[in-house]
Scaffold this active site. Structure first.
Site, short mmCIF file in Angstrom:
data_model
loop_
_atom_site.label_atom_id
_atom_site.label_comp_id
_atom_site.label_asym_id
_atom_site.label_seq_id
_atom_site.Cartn_x
_atom_site.Cartn_y
_atom_site.Cartn_z
N CYS A 204 -2.12 8.88 2.82
CA CYS A 204 -1.94 8.44 1.43
C CYS A 204 -3.20 8.66 0.62
CB CYS A 204 -1.51 6.99 1.39
SG CYS A 204 -2.57 5.91 2.33
N GLU B 154 0.89 -1.17 0.00
CA GLU B 154 0.00 0.00 0.00
C GLU B 154 0.92 1.21 0.00
OE1 GLU B 154 -1.62 2.83 0.54
OE2 GLU B 154 -2.69 2.46 2.43
P1 NAD Z 1 10.28 6.44 3.91
O1 NAD Z 1 9.86 5.88 2.62
O2 NAD Z 1 11.73 6.41 4.23
O3 NAD Z 1 9.55 5.68 5.10
C1 NAD Z 1 8.18 5.31 5.10
C2 NAD Z 1 8.06 4.15 6.09
O4 NAD Z 1 8.77 3.03 5.59
C3 NAD Z 1 8.67 4.45 7.45
O5 NAD Z 1 7.83 3.94 8.45
C4 NAD Z 1 10.01 3.73 7.43
O6 NAD Z 1 10.39 3.28 8.72
C5 NAD Z 1 9.74 2.57 6.53
N1 NAD Z 1 10.93 2.14 5.79
C6 NAD Z 1 11.82 2.93 5.15
N2 NAD Z 1 12.79 2.17 4.57
C7 NAD Z 1 12.50 0.89 4.86
C8 NAD Z 1 13.09 -0.36 4.54
N3 NAD Z 1 14.18 -0.46 3.77
N4 NAD Z 1 12.51 -1.49 5.03
C9 NAD Z 1 11.39 -1.42 5.77
N5 NAD Z 1 10.78 -0.29 6.10
C10 NAD Z 1 11.31 0.86 5.63
O7 NAD Z 1 9.82 7.92 3.99
P2 NAD Z 1 9.31 8.87 5.11
O8 NAD Z 1 10.15 10.12 5.09
O9 NAD Z 1 9.08 8.24 6.44
O10 NAD Z 1 7.92 9.22 4.46
C11 NAD Z 1 7.96 9.92 3.23
C12 NAD Z 1 7.11 9.34 2.18
O11 NAD Z 1 6.60 8.07 2.48
C13 NAD Z 1 5.90 10.21 1.98
O12 NAD Z 1 6.18 11.21 1.05
C14 NAD Z 1 4.89 9.26 1.46
O13 NAD Z 1 5.02 9.18 0.07
C15 NAD Z 1 5.29 7.93 1.98
N6 NAD Z 1 4.41 7.43 3.02
C16 NAD Z 1 3.29 6.79 2.62
C17 NAD Z 1 2.42 6.32 3.57
C18 NAD Z 1 1.17 5.62 3.17
O14 NAD Z 1 0.25 5.56 3.97
N7 NAD Z 1 1.09 5.05 1.98
C19 NAD Z 1 2.71 6.49 4.91
C20 NAD Z 1 3.89 7.14 5.29
C21 NAD Z 1 4.74 7.59 4.32
#
Ligand code: NAD
Length: 479
Positions: free
Chosen positions: A281, A247
């Site tokens: 999202c 998602e």
């Molecule tokens: P990010 O992509 O680094 O992290 C998003 C989430 O993924 C965090 O909880 C992080 O701990 C986890 N994550 C990151 N790298 C990972 C890995 N290699 N393995 C497992 N988990 C991992 O970015 P962020 O700065 O936390 O959020 C920014 C972007 O993430 C936003 O711009 C948005 O696009 C997206 N986001 C989407 C949702 C959603 O509900 N779809 C929620 C939060 C963030």
């Protein structure tokens, strides 16, 4: 009551400190100050979680489905009794208002209840005819990863569905918002969940996902987060052919037609958009308005956005809290700065609010040049772009113009337009004349770069089941 000064890992039914590197600091987005910490798992802790999940699998998969459901319903009751402290903890670490945090926990409780209530029917064999039956079996250990924006609802959607299906779960919840997972693991434990069936870990996200997905005993990856991370995890999961439920991001359009009830549309859009400071999202990010009502719509939306009371999440008069972390402030500066430098007009907000914490003013942009980054990158913050359209064809093309396909919204009284748009919009969910988020009893999944697989409802449980087709030469009853 969980101790917010130091959240621990939950492995094989017990709470423990992590044996990884130093604990991670928890920062209050309303003040930018540290208030607690969260444990960090080492490879050894993760192996313990994998072993615990593996040892509990047989017991849990063979626990009658109605008993699995009863445990979830008991856990829902325990969680419901703890909504006040759980919501306060979530609000302190995430920045959403107390009212939003309570609402989110109420939806998490509903999710546990709905899955618990449907446990038996969703595990029952389904007959194709008297000689052929489908058996739904638990797919295996689930590695679940949840983000920081809606940790209570998203943990619940993954955990409740996997548990009802009979799968043990290793949940890596977001380090920035650990408390929801802690309250849920506690509630499930108190409700009688056998040790090892749910394990909760925190730490270095890439290290944890790499370690868990390297284990062939993990059979399903369920991830909510950004598209780039989702793709990396899906690539890793391919090596062990682990099933993925992804998602990912969204960039959702709202199309407002000339016959829409404009005041109603403006208030529905702003209420939904600015919840959680726009960090959802599903939140709309691009509004397309029929030209005859464009100016009226913009004026009303701008007036509402300028009047939103932004403030501390624990102040009951606050309507929008801070953003969750400094990364989101940087993203707003970059995306809004880019649009403005190309000629976009800022009609409301447009800047960080000058006070401690990560506050950004509700922002409305118009006259956005087509090459602006904000039209294609997910903004994930309190900013809306508004543009006029002349024909329905133009509205459809613009609405579908991003690589995302998560949610879409339309406002019109015309049944013909509603029918046409329901087919034409590229989205996993369409809401008509209101804005609706996820619910426990209905599936939601993305298209294109928004991911694949489903969470919620019957399909959400099926995501964690394998189907076995049983063929017999003569009639057989497996139920
Ligand atoms: P990010 O992509 O680094 O992290 C998003 C989430 O993924 C965090 O909880 C992080 O701990 C986890 N994550 C990151 N790298 C990972 C890995 N290699 N393995 C497992 N988990 C991992 O970015 P962020 O700065 O936390 O959020 C920014 C972007 O993430 C936003 O711009 C948005 O696009 C997206 N986001 C989407 C949702 C959603 O509900 N779809 C929620 C939060 C963030």
């Amino acid at each position: 009551m969980p101790d917010s000064s130091n959240y621990k890992l939950f492995i094989n039914g017990t709470w423990r400190s992590g044996t990884g590197t130093a604990d991670i600091a928890l920062i209050n987005p309303a003040s930018a100050e540290q208030f607690g910490s969260v444990a960090v798992a080492s490879a050894h802790d993760l192996d313990d979680a994998l072993n615990a999940a593996q040892s509990s699998f047989f017991v849990w998969a063979n626990t009658p489905a109605h008993e699995r459901g009863a445990i979830l319903i008991r856990a829902a009751g325990i969680l419901a009794q703890n909504i006040d402290p759980a919501a306060a903890a979530l609000s302190q670490e995430q920045g959403k208002t107390l009212a939003e945090a309570k609402g989110e926990f109420a939806r998490a409780v509903e999710t546990f209840e709905w899955n618990g209530q449907h446990a038996e029917e969703l595990s029952a064999p389904v007959s194709i005819d008297e000689k052929r039956t489908i058996i739904h079996e638990p797919a295996g250990i689930v590695a679940a990863f949840t983000p920081w924006n809606y940790p209570a609802v998203l943990n619940a959607r993954k955990m409740a569905a996997a548990l009802v299906a009979g799968c043990p779960v290793i949940l890596k919840a977001a380090e920035e918002t650990p408390s929801a997972g802690v309250y849920m693991a506690e509630a499930l434990h108190e409700a009688g969940l056998p040790a090892g069936v749910v394990n909760l870990v925190f730490g270095n996200p890439p290290m944890i996902s790499e370690h868990l997905l390297a284990s062939p005993s993990v059979r399903v990856l369920s991830f909510t987060g950004s598209t780039p991370v989702g793709k990396q995890l899906a690539k890793r999961a391919a090596e062990n052919l682990q099933r993925c439920v992804l998602e990912l991001g969204g960039h959702s359009p709202v199309v407002v037609f000339a016959d829409a009830d404009i005041p109603k549309a403006v208030s529905a859009i702003s209420d939904y958009k600015f919840e959680c400071a726009g960090q959802s999202c599903n939140a709309p990010s691009r509004i397309l308005v029929a030209r005859p009502v464009y100016e009226t719509f913009v004026e009303k939306l701008v007036a509402v956005a300028r009047n939103i009371k932004v403030g501390r999440p624990d102040d009951p008069t606050t309507e929008m809290g801070p953003m969750a972390n400094p990364r989101r402030i940087e993203a707003m500066e970059r995306l809004i700065g880019d649009a403005v430098s190309r000629g976009a007009e800022v009609r409301a907000g447009g800047a960080r609010i000058d006070q401690p914490g990560f506050y950004w003013a509700p922002t409305i942009l118009t006259e956005i040049p087509p090459e602006s980054l904000i039209l294609t990158e997910e903004p994930f913050g309190p900013v809306l772009t508004v543009a006029p359209f002349d024909t329905i064809e133009e509205a459809i093309t613009e609405a579908n113009a991003t690589d995302f396909g998560l949610a879409a919204y339309i406002f019109t009284q015309s049944h013909d337009i509603q029918k046409r748009m329901a087919r034409a919009l590229s989205a996993g969910a369409l809401s008509i004349n209101y804005l609706k988020g996820v619910s426990a009893d209905a599936p939601l999944g993305g298209l294109k770069q928004s991911g694949y697989g489903y969470e919620g409802g019957v399909e959400g449980v099926r995501s964690f089941q394998s189907l076995k087709l049983v063929n017999a030469a003569s009639p057989v009853r497996l139920a």
